[in-house]
Design a protein around this motif. Structure first.
Motif, PDB file in Angstrom:
ATOM      1  N   GLN A  19       0.956  -1.142   0.064  1.00  0.00           N
ATOM      2  CA  GLN A  19       0.010   0.166   0.109  1.00  0.00           C
ATOM      3  C   GLN A  19       0.691   1.229  -0.033  1.00  0.00           C
ATOM      4  O   GLN A  19       0.462   2.292  -0.743  1.00  0.00           O
ATOM      5  CB  GLN A  19      -0.888  -0.026   1.192  1.00  0.00           C
ATOM      6  N   ALA A  48       2.436   1.489  -3.448  1.00  0.00           N
ATOM      7  CA  ALA A  48       1.465   1.960  -4.629  1.00  0.00           C
ATOM      8  C   ALA A  48       1.114   3.464  -4.497  1.00  0.00           C
ATOM      9  O   ALA A  48       0.951   4.091  -5.461  1.00  0.00           O
ATOM     10  CB  ALA A  48       0.270   1.035  -4.421  1.00  0.00           C
ATOM     11  N   GLU A  73      -6.691  -7.928  -3.207  1.00  0.00           N
ATOM     12  CA  GLU A  73      -7.746  -7.162  -2.890  1.00  0.00           C
ATOM     13  C   GLU A  73      -7.250  -5.638  -2.829  1.00  0.00           C
ATOM     14  O   GLU A  73      -8.082  -4.649  -2.882  1.00  0.00           O
ATOM     15  CB  GLU A  73      -8.297  -7.537  -1.471  1.00  0.00           C
ATOM     16  N   GLY A  95      -5.565  -4.252  -4.690  1.00  0.00           N
ATOM     17  CA  GLY A  95      -5.040  -3.816  -6.140  1.00  0.00           C
ATOM     18  C   GLY A  95      -3.807  -4.275  -6.679  1.00  0.00           C
ATOM     19  O   GLY A  95      -3.439  -3.783  -7.995  1.00  0.00           O
ATOM     20  N   CYS A  96      -2.972  -5.058  -6.065  1.00  0.00           N
ATOM     21  CA  CYS A  96      -1.741  -5.400  -6.615  1.00  0.00           C
ATOM     22  C   CYS A  96      -2.061  -6.403  -7.898  1.00  0.00           C
ATOM     23  O   CYS A  96      -2.828  -7.582  -7.852  1.00  0.00           O
ATOM     24  CB  CYS A  96      -0.943  -6.138  -5.575  1.00  0.00           C
ATOM     25  N   ARG A  97      -1.240  -6.140  -8.892  1.00  0.00           N
ATOM     26  CA  ARG A  97      -1.339  -6.862 -10.095  1.00  0.00           C
ATOM     27  C   ARG A  97      -0.187  -7.474 -10.736  1.00  0.00           C
ATOM     28  O   ARG A  97      -0.369  -8.153 -12.076  1.00  0.00           O
ATOM     29  CB  ARG A  97      -2.194  -6.210 -11.215  1.00  0.00           C
TER      30      ARG A  97
END
Length: 372
Positions: A125, A128, A185, A187-189
């Protein structure tokens, strides 16, 4: 679904720790500062690192593993049922011809493996929140689940805790799925698993040592592929799944050598992985022939730029080696990176921060010229 790297030039993830972080970790170990104070120092260093990566033109952005001591222990010790013990002493080799004796810590199972709480979530987090360049993607590197098995084998897993190994593998995969879910969940891709063990299974000496520990090297390769797949099983369809194979990376030294032939067919075809970061910086990694097993829809990131030596490779040499690789795999299925991280442990490799920057810039420049 085909999942693509954000750029043809990528990197494994770790970078040389700044002195501020090294000193803060020492103060924390001596109980001179609090965990919160250490984290503030790490936050400031990571914010600068993100700007540095984006300034160079990278699109896969990491926190440099600034919050870790080793690439694997900080993560694995947060799982229930795992403790750290003395490692297998190994002479790490280097180009200077001076072996570095080092015993990487072994993770020993003492109870049921379980995911107690998110491990990388807060770190992700924060990372990001700092990434802002167009097209840039926060990338999280975590140790492969095989790190809980290979170095100790069955002897590191008590039979009174796990009478059957299938139950052990199932619990490890479930713990990893919970971690992948928590990151997804948020947002990590882009997740990369760092795996020394599939690379060690390319080394004749390491294979012989594994056999002494009761492991069948070929069966173990297939079991590890299943374990990694099961660990990613709940990942969303648009998550990029990568793996890095490493032959050891400690103070510019390595522990294993040997080409990918012993594991390539199983690895490329049975691992549900989008991108394979493979070391190819010197002859100890073998030739490119194992790339003939690479199926369509998957990418090999050629680790042609060494992180172990400061001398900068030439563009022509890198391009020549990429051309050699295209004899076995399509150029569209290849990418470029340094062969490993610059600091798989807090000690870092024996190169300078400027040399580190030059090597990343080289990868980006060559990738632009080769792939456009």
């Amino acid at each position: 679904m085909t999942r693509q790297l954000p750029l043809r030039a990528d990197h494994v993830g770790s970078f040389l720790r700044p002195q501020s972080v090294i000193e803060a970790r020492e103060h924390r170990a001596a109980d001179n500062i609090s965990y919160e104070e250490l984290r503030k120092v790490e936050d400031a260093a990571i914010a600068d690192l993100v700007k540095w990566q984006e300034g160079l033109g990278l699109k896969a952005i990491t926190d440099g593993e600034f919050r870790r001591y080793f690439f694997h222990t900080d993560f694995l010790l947060k799982l229930a049922g795992v403790e750290e013990r003395g490692g297998l002493k190994k002479a790490f080799k280097n180009d200077a011809g001076k072996d570095v004796s080092f015993a990487p810590p072994v993770m020993v199972v003492t109870g049921k493996i379980a995911h107690q709480a998110p491990i990388q979530l807060a770190d992700y987090q924060y990372l990001a929140s700092q990434v802002s360049a167009p097209g840039a993607v926060p990338k999280v590197a975590i140790p492969s689940p095989t790190m809980l098995h290979f170095r100790a084998g069955r002897s590191g897993i008590p039979e009174d805790v796990y009478p059957e190994m299938d139950e052990f593998y199932a619990d490890v995969a479930a713990a990893y799925r919970a971690e992948v879910d928590s990151l997804a969940e948020a947002g990590c891709r882009y997740i990369q698993m760092d795996d020394t063990n599939l690379a060690y299974l390319c080394d004749d000496e390491q294979r012989a040592d594994a056999a002494k520990r009761g492991l069948d090297p070929d069966a173990t390769t297939r079991q590890y592929a299943k374990l990694i797949n099961d660990s990613f099983a709940s990942a969303p369809a648009d998550m990029l799944r990568a793996i890095h194979l490493c032959r050891g990376n400690f103070r510019s030294s390595w522990a294993a050598e040997g080409g990918y032939e012993p594991v390539a067919e199983i690895m490329f075809n049975e691992l549900d992985i989008d991108a394979f970061f493979l070391e190819y910086d010197d002859p100890r990694s073998g030739d490119f022939a194992p790339l003939r097993f690479l199926p369509k829809g998957k990418t090999v990131v050629l680790g042609l730029v060494t992180t172990k030596l400061g001398d900068l490779e030439t563009k022509d040499d890198i391009k020549r080696r990429i051309d050699e690789a295209t004899k076995y795999a399509s150029l569209d299925q290849l990418a470029l990176s340094p062969q490993c991280g610059f600091a798989s442990t807090v000690h870092g490799n024996d190169i300078s921060t400027q040399q580190q920057a030059d090597k990343i810039a080289l990868c980006i420049d060559v990738a632009k010229e080769v792939w456009g």
